[in-house]
Scaffold this active site. Structure first.
Site, short mmCIF file in Angstrom:
data_model
loop_
_atom_site.label_atom_id
_atom_site.label_comp_id
_atom_site.label_asym_id
_atom_site.label_seq_id
_atom_site.Cartn_x
_atom_site.Cartn_y
_atom_site.Cartn_z
N LYS A 1 0.85 -1.20 0.00
CA LYS A 1 0.00 0.00 0.00
C LYS A 1 0.89 1.25 0.00
O LYS A 1 2.09 1.17 0.26
CB LYS A 1 -0.92 -0.02 1.22
CG LYS A 1 -0.18 0.00 2.56
CD LYS A 1 -1.14 -0.27 3.71
CE LYS A 1 -0.41 -0.27 5.05
NZ LYS A 1 -1.30 -0.70 6.15
N ARG B 1 -11.05 -0.08 14.49
CA ARG B 1 -11.13 0.68 13.24
C ARG B 1 -12.09 -0.09 12.32
O ARG B 1 -13.24 0.25 12.21
CB ARG B 1 -9.75 0.84 12.59
CG ARG B 1 -8.79 1.74 13.39
CD ARG B 1 -7.54 2.06 12.60
NE ARG B 1 -6.99 0.90 11.90
CZ ARG B 1 -5.79 0.82 11.37
NH1 ARG B 1 -4.97 1.86 11.43
NH2 ARG B 1 -5.38 -0.27 10.76
N TYR C 1 17.40 29.41 9.54
CA TYR C 1 16.21 30.16 9.93
C TYR C 1 16.00 30.13 11.44
O TYR C 1 16.21 29.10 12.09
CB TYR C 1 14.97 29.56 9.27
CG TYR C 1 14.84 29.88 7.80
CD1 TYR C 1 14.73 31.20 7.36
CD2 TYR C 1 14.81 28.86 6.86
CE1 TYR C 1 14.59 31.48 6.01
CE2 TYR C 1 14.67 29.14 5.51
CZ TYR C 1 14.56 30.46 5.09
OH TYR C 1 14.42 30.73 3.76
N MET D 1 13.46 24.31 3.32
CA MET D 1 12.72 23.62 2.25
C MET D 1 13.64 22.81 1.34
O MET D 1 13.33 21.66 0.99
CB MET D 1 11.95 24.65 1.42
CG MET D 1 11.10 24.00 0.33
SD MET D 1 10.26 25.18 -0.73
CE MET D 1 8.99 25.81 0.34
C1 PLP Z 1 -0.57 -1.75 6.70
C2 PLP Z 1 -1.15 -3.03 7.13
C3 PLP Z 1 -0.31 -4.11 7.43
C4 PLP Z 1 1.18 -4.00 7.42
O1 PLP Z 1 1.61 -3.38 8.62
P1 PLP Z 1 3.16 -3.29 8.96
O2 PLP Z 1 3.19 -2.77 10.35
O3 PLP Z 1 3.74 -2.31 7.99
O4 PLP Z 1 3.70 -4.65 8.78
C5 PLP Z 1 -0.91 -5.30 7.77
N1 PLP Z 1 -2.25 -5.43 7.82
C6 PLP Z 1 -3.07 -4.41 7.56
C7 PLP Z 1 -4.53 -4.63 7.65
C8 PLP Z 1 -2.56 -3.18 7.22
O5 PLP Z 1 -3.39 -2.17 6.95
#
Ligand code: PLP
Length: 370
Positions: free
Chosen positions: A35, A130, A260, A308
């Site tokens: 993802k 969630r 800065y 930046m």
């Molecule tokens: C992002 C995610 C993972 C992976 O989590 P990590 O901590 O990066 O291994 C696993 N399961 C779900 C449902 C996730 O959303």
């Protein structure tokens, strides 16, 4: 000449880290979680190193399409399922497996016209609060899905809130594992519980390894339970290097400030290197004076505010450092040196996950061909 900053993606490190997930959960299959554009590494660039996975897990339908465009024919799992009914058409067309976490998603499936029944991962909310059905509602959801001609196989999943640490002074996942097993013990189907932290810390337990582990951050060499453990402890290798060069050197006198807000004032004569990397490249602005950085592979510290396009580093003890010297912001440095992204993240009050994902669009990324 372009600005000297670049990110390098290391396929051998990705493959090594995936191998670590396999070694820790030898009887399980491994989802490489890709993802957020493979945690900022780029799906296409990470694919080479991760293609040994049993499947890819992600959230975004466009990213799933990109994996199919790479000719990946194996499993792809949508971790949040579909967002609206017409997404199911793409699932049918691309053969995507999808999570089912709420009643509406079952309603949409029931109304979906398809010749190919779908493989779904029914999600239980065991305490994260969630996504997912509560344990009491889980069996009814399972029975409803099981009666649908649109559904082929039903797998079972949950997600841990505290796999990286203790929770209220006790084992971080025990309560969720117990709730999951109690509500599912007599249901058929494959199971998936463990994220990276659970894979690293809890996979001696067969009930946690289950049938599929979901390796996200560990695939990229990030350590979910840093600083309790580091990458060496878990034998993980950084898959992303962010590096740049010095574009100027300043000699600063005692009492003079740098950058800065004059947040840093020299107490002694200092040599300051100016690095072509700033928060517009994804380097966290919150990193204070003292954040570790490598110059020509030697560890030193940042001084003053990150701006930046630039940040400033102390090269007083590095007389050979000059305009053009290589600077490693995180990842693999020259001559076998390394700087952990987790350490930089911690200095900035965040986690390695965020730094990877925040790598800016303007940074050119190259796959390290070794
Ligand atoms: C992002 C995610 C993972 C992976 O989590 P990590 O901590 O990066 O291994 C696993 N399961 C779900 C449902 C996730 O959303």
């Amino acid at each position: 000449m372009p600005r000297p900053i670049e990110a390098l993606i290391h396929p051998d490190a990705l493959a090594h880290n995936l191998g670590r997930a396999r070694a820790l959960a030898p009887d399980a299959k491994v989802w490489a979680v890709v993802k957020a554009n493979a945690y900022g590494h780029g799906i296409e660039r990470a694919f080479e190193g991760l293609r040994g996975a049993d499947g890819f897990a992600l959230l975004d339908l466009a990213e799933a399409q990109r994996l199919r465009d790479l000719d990946w024919r194996g499993p792809i799992l949508l971790l949040e399922g579909v967002f609206e009914p017409r997404d199911l058409e793409l699932c049918s067309r691309l053969g995507l497996w999808h999570a089912v976490h709420c009643t509406e998603q079952i309603d949409w499936l029931a109304a979906h016209k398809t010749h190919v029944p779908h493989r779904v991962f029914l999600k239980m909310n065991t305490g994260m609060n969630r996504l997912g059905f509560r344990p009491q509602a889980f069996r009814a959801a399972w029975a409803r899905l099981n009666a649908l001609p649109q559904v082929d196989e039903i797998s079972l999943m949950t997600h841990f809130s505290d796999a990286d640490a203790d929770r209220f002074g006790q084992n971080g996942i025990a309560h969720q594992v117990a709730a999951f097993h109690e509500a599912t013990h007599d249901l058929p189907g494959e199971r998936s519980l463990a994220n990276s932290a659970a894979t690293l810390r809890h996979c001696a337990d067969a009930g946690v390894r289950a049938d599929w582990v979901r390796a996200g951050i560990m695939s990229y060499g990030g350590v979910p339970d840093f600083p309790e453990h580091d990458a060496a402890h878990w034998d993980l290798k950084p898959a992303m290097t962010l590096r740049s060069r010095l574009i100027a050197v300043q000699e600063v006198q005692p009492g003079e400030s740098v950058g800065y807000g004059s947040s840093f004032v020299a107490e002694a004569p200092l040599r300051i290197g100016v690095v072509a990397c700033g928060y517009a490249d994804g380097y966290p602005r919150h990193c204070p004076t003292g954040t570790p950085v490598l110059v020509d592979g030697v560890r030193t510290r940042t001084v003053g505010r990150v701006s930046m396009d630039m940040l400033t580093v102390d090269i007083t003890h590095l007389p050979a450092a000059r305009l053009g010297s290589e600077v490693t912001l995180w990842g693999q440095g020259p001559q076998g040196s390394a700087l952990s992204i987790d350490e930089v993240a911690r200095a900035g009050g965040t986690i390695g996950y965020e730094l990877m994902c925040a790598l800016a669009q303007r940074v050119p990324v190259r796959v390290d061909e070794g």
